[in-house]
Design an enzyme around this catalytic site. Structure first.
Site, PDB file in Angstrom:
ATOM      1  N   ASP A 286      -6.242  -8.779   1.776  1.00 43.70           N
ATOM      2  CA  ASP A 286      -5.800 -10.155   1.473  1.00 43.70           C
ATOM      3  C   ASP A 286      -4.311 -10.161   1.102  1.00 43.70           C
ATOM      4  O   ASP A 286      -3.589 -11.121   1.387  1.00 43.70           O
ATOM      5  CB  ASP A 286      -6.559 -10.733   0.273  1.00 43.70           C
ATOM      6  CG  ASP A 286      -8.028 -11.010   0.556  1.00 43.70           C
ATOM      7  OD1 ASP A 286      -8.406 -11.121   1.731  1.00 43.70           O
ATOM      8  OD2 ASP A 286      -8.786 -11.123  -0.432  1.00 43.70           O
TER       9      ASP A 286
ATOM     10  N   ASP B 124      -8.337  -3.428  -6.131  1.00 45.06           N
ATOM     11  CA  ASP B 124      -8.363  -4.354  -4.984  1.00 45.06           C
ATOM     12  C   ASP B 124      -9.216  -3.795  -3.845  1.00 45.06           C
ATOM     13  O   ASP B 124      -9.150  -4.262  -2.722  1.00 45.06           O
ATOM     14  CB  ASP B 124      -6.936  -4.666  -4.517  1.00 45.06           C
ATOM     15  CG  ASP B 124      -6.221  -3.443  -3.940  1.00 45.06           C
ATOM     16  OD1 ASP B 124      -6.847  -2.358  -3.831  1.00 45.06           O
ATOM     17  OD2 ASP B 124      -5.028  -3.570  -3.594  1.00 45.06           O
TER      18      ASP B 124
ATOM     19  N   HIS C 166      -7.347  -5.622  -1.019  1.00 39.53           N
ATOM     20  CA  HIS C 166      -6.177  -4.902  -0.514  1.00 39.53           C
ATOM     21  C   HIS C 166      -5.620  -5.522   0.769  1.00 39.53           C
ATOM     22  O   HIS C 166      -4.405  -5.540   0.980  1.00 39.53           O
ATOM     23  CB  HIS C 166      -6.558  -3.436  -0.268  1.00 39.53           C
ATOM     24  CG  HIS C 166      -5.389  -2.513  -0.166  1.00 39.53           C
ATOM     25  ND1 HIS C 166      -4.535  -2.268  -1.223  1.00 39.53           N
ATOM     26  CD2 HIS C 166      -4.904  -1.772   0.870  1.00 39.53           C
ATOM     27  CE1 HIS C 166      -3.590  -1.419  -0.840  1.00 39.53           C
ATOM     28  NE2 HIS C 166      -3.789  -1.102   0.427  1.00 39.53           N
TER      29      HIS C 166
ATOM     30  N   SER D  88       0.833  -1.197   0.000  1.00 43.79           N
ATOM     31  CA  SER D  88       0.000   0.000   0.000  1.00 43.79           C
ATOM     32  C   SER D  88       0.879   1.263   0.000  1.00 43.79           C
ATOM     33  O   SER D  88       1.733   1.417  -0.874  1.00 43.79           O
ATOM     34  CB  SER D  88      -0.947  -0.057   1.202  1.00 43.79           C
ATOM     35  OG  SER D  88      -1.942   0.918   1.108  1.00 43.79           O
TER      36      SER D  88
HETATM   37 CA    CA Z   1      -9.374 -10.850   3.641  1.00 45.56          CA
END
Ligand code: CA
Length: 310
Positions: free
Chosen positions: A278, A254, A276, A107
């Site tokens: 995961d 995502d 995002h 991120s």
């Molecule tokens: Ca998840």
């Protein structure tokens, strides 16, 4: 007959005991340089009692990698976070005697790692960006009210904002860091990242959705991301990511970052069936059971780095 069978079983057991089972995977993740994991927006080295990169450091260490997790400001500009990371990279180098590190950022951790590689390429062997906000996030643009005028209805904007509030509240352990949310959004908006990218362009694609240079100033660049906001009915954060994904108006994303924005250097894949969170094996391992496990992707990347002598 019985004697033959007994002999066969005995032989089988003996062969089994001689197989170097434990050595099959030994060294699989044993990179030359230490791996440093860099968290994202509102991330911490731990979310409450849970590590941010859930189960990933131990999985990397299992087959030989030296792994460090760092703590930078939960929400701040990429430059401030980057300087904090640089300080910790120097400490890791001093502690290990290594000459470089392999940075893996999730991120906002992607641009944060890129900053260090840009200002001190001599200290960085590689940057791997996972779900990285490399060309901004439409969610941040919506939050700041700078999304293209009239492109989204008010109801949709409210849904996106509420979804993001839920995600942030979850990631920050419910400590209510709303002031910081705005500061982070400015840093992660399309305009904010454009400005940052002018000063730190290494590894960025020069086209809208292509690959970037695989190597820039001696640093290897890689990226991957997911493209499925809702993946597991048991994960309480998935409905919120479905709301934030509305900001992308159909473009692959995502939940918080578009596939194209995630691109950096060599794009390993930009469409894993992951959201995002995961991507860092959250929430506590609740991921898409029909997709490659995210922990496996980190292990494969460590092996890729190892095979490149990094
Ligand atoms: Ca998840």
């Amino acid at each position: 007959m019985k004697k033959t069978l007994t002999r066969l079983v005995a032989t089988f057991l003996m062969v089994l005991s001689l197989l170097p089972v434990s050595s099959i995977a030994a060294g699989y993740t044993q990179t030359k340089y230490p791996i440093v994991l860099v968290h994202g927006l509102f991330g911490f080295d731990n979310i409450g009692p849970v590590e941010y990169f859930y189960g990933i450091p131990s999985a990397l260490r299992w087959d030989g990698a030296r792994v460090y997790t760092v703590q930078v400001s939960a929400a701040n500009s990429t430059e401030v976070r980057g300087e904090q990371l640089l300080t910790q990279v120097k400490q890791i180098l001093a502690a290990t005697g290594a000459t470089k590190v392999n940075l893996m950022g999730h991120s906002h951790g992607g641009p944060t790692a890129r900053y260090v590689a840009s200002v001190r390429p001599d200290l960085v062997a590689s940057v791997t960006s996972i779900g990285g906000v490399n060309k901004g996030s439409a969610v941040a643009d919506v939050l700041l009210g700078v999304a293209p005028a009239g492109s989204l209805s008010n109801a949709v904007i409210v849904s996106i904002t509420n979804g993001l509030a839920t995600v942030i509240n979850f990631l920050s352990g419910g400590s209510g860091l709303s002031q910081n949310a705005l500061a982070a959004a400015q840093s992660l908006s399309t305009a904010g990242t454009s400005k940052f990218n002018l000063a730190h362009p290494e590894g960025l694609p020069t086209t809208a959705c292509g690959e970037g240079a695989y190597t820039a100033r001696g640093v290897a660049y890689f990226s991957w991301s997911g493209a499925q906001p809702y993946t597991n009915v048991l994960d309480i954060i998935d409905p919120a990511l479905s709301l934030t994904s509305l900001a992308f108006k159909g473009a692959k994303n995502d939940g918080l970052v578009s596939s194209c924005s995630s691109h950096l250097g060599r794009v390993i894949r930009d469409d894993y069936a992951m959201n995002h969170l995961d991507e860092v094996n959250q929430t506590v391992g609740l991921v898409n059971i029909f997709e490659t496990n995210p922990v496996t992707l980190f292990r494969q990347q460590a092996n890729r780095l190892k095979n490149q002598g990094l």
